[in-house]
Write a protein that holds these residues in place. Sequence first.
Motif, PDB file in Angstrom:
ATOM      1  N   ASP A  43       9.248  28.707  42.416  1.00 23.32           N
ATOM      2  CA  ASP A  43       8.341  27.722  42.819  1.00 23.32           C
ATOM      3  C   ASP A  43       8.466  26.247  44.048  1.00 23.32           C
ATOM      4  O   ASP A  43       8.487  25.330  43.574  1.00 23.32           O
ATOM      5  N   SER A  44       8.734  26.611  44.787  1.00 25.49           N
ATOM      6  CA  SER A  44       9.102  25.354  45.632  1.00 25.49           C
ATOM      7  C   SER A  44       8.803  24.237  45.818  1.00 25.49           C
ATOM      8  O   SER A  44       8.746  22.811  45.928  1.00 25.49           O
ATOM      9  N   ASP A  45       8.045  24.721  45.848  1.00 30.25           N
ATOM     10  CA  ASP A  45       6.458  23.303  46.025  1.00 30.25           C
ATOM     11  C   ASP A  45       5.996  22.401  44.647  1.00 30.25           C
ATOM     12  O   ASP A  45       5.678  21.547  44.066  1.00 30.25           O
ATOM     13  N   ASP A  46       6.424  22.834  43.771  1.00 30.30           N
ATOM     14  CA  ASP A  46       5.579  22.939  42.105  1.00 30.30           C
ATOM     15  C   ASP A  46       4.275  22.935  41.958  1.00 30.30           C
ATOM     16  O   ASP A  46       4.085  21.883  41.187  1.00 30.30           O
ATOM     17  N   ASP A  47       3.468  23.461  42.186  1.00 33.48           N
ATOM     18  CA  ASP A  47       2.503  23.583  42.000  1.00 33.48           C
ATOM     19  C   ASP A  47       2.154  24.150  40.924  1.00 33.48           C
ATOM     20  O   ASP A  47       0.643  24.607  40.553  1.00 33.48           O
ATOM     21  N   GLY A  48       2.520  25.086  40.285  1.00 29.73           N
ATOM     22  CA  GLY A  48       2.251  25.766  39.113  1.00 29.73           C
ATOM     23  C   GLY A  48       2.291  28.070  39.395  1.00 29.73           C
ATOM     24  O   GLY A  48       2.214  28.097  38.931  1.00 29.73           O
TER      25      GLY A  48
ATOM     26  N   ASP B   3       0.837  21.760  47.643  1.00 27.52           N
ATOM     27  CA  ASP B   3       0.454  21.314  46.711  1.00 27.52           C
ATOM     28  C   ASP B   3      -1.046  22.079  46.629  1.00 27.52           C
ATOM     29  O   ASP B   3      -1.701  21.330  46.863  1.00 27.52           O
TER      30      ASP B   3
ATOM     31  N   THR C  75      10.827  28.523  52.331  1.00 29.43           N
ATOM     32  CA  THR C  75      11.128  28.092  50.724  1.00 29.43           C
ATOM     33  C   THR C  75      12.126  28.039  50.117  1.00 29.43           C
ATOM     34  O   THR C  75      13.637  28.590  50.807  1.00 29.43           O
TER      35      THR C  75
ATOM     36  N   ASP D  33       6.097  31.237  44.597  1.00 32.17           N
ATOM     37  CA  ASP D  33       6.229  31.458  45.773  1.00 32.17           C
ATOM     38  C   ASP D  33       5.472  32.521  46.402  1.00 32.17           C
ATOM     39  O   ASP D  33       4.688  32.916  47.656  1.00 32.17           O
TER      40      ASP D  33
ATOM     41  N   ASP E  96      14.206  28.465  44.288  1.00 30.25           N
ATOM     42  CA  ASP E  96      13.298  27.769  43.587  1.00 30.25           C
ATOM     43  C   ASP E  96      11.786  28.749  43.515  1.00 30.25           C
ATOM     44  O   ASP E  96      11.485  29.039  44.127  1.00 30.25           O
TER      45      ASP E  96
END
Length: 131
Positions: free
Chosen positions: A18-23, A39, A12, A26, A16
Amino acid sequence: IQDGMEQNDTQTDPLDPDSDDDGMLDGYEVDNGLDPLSDDSFEDADNDGYSNYREYVMGSAANDRQDIPAIIADFDLDQDADAKDLSLLINEYGRTDCSDGSPCACDMNNDGKVDNIDLSFMAEDIGRDIP
């Protein structure tokens, strides 16, 4: 997640949260056996009928079938989530101005709007009684 672990173990991004930007952060994803690089927010890792994102928002464990989030779609406070509550959500659906001065009863994830996420949470609650 410590930076060394992010770079070496989970791949990751340490810059960031939230590396996968899914809310989901991590750290929560790693702690709950989810994939911080994909996600998986609307999957149900523990098959308890609640999405990983719902469990994240409500503070329950996405990898523990016994740890379920509270029923939150009982807007009329009659101890269940039913068609009356769905009707209230439909009336508020699309609002983007939820705030202390202009509250939305159906903004279940407290993001200031009544949207598809709230509708998804409603779908998870409908037909359930509050214990």
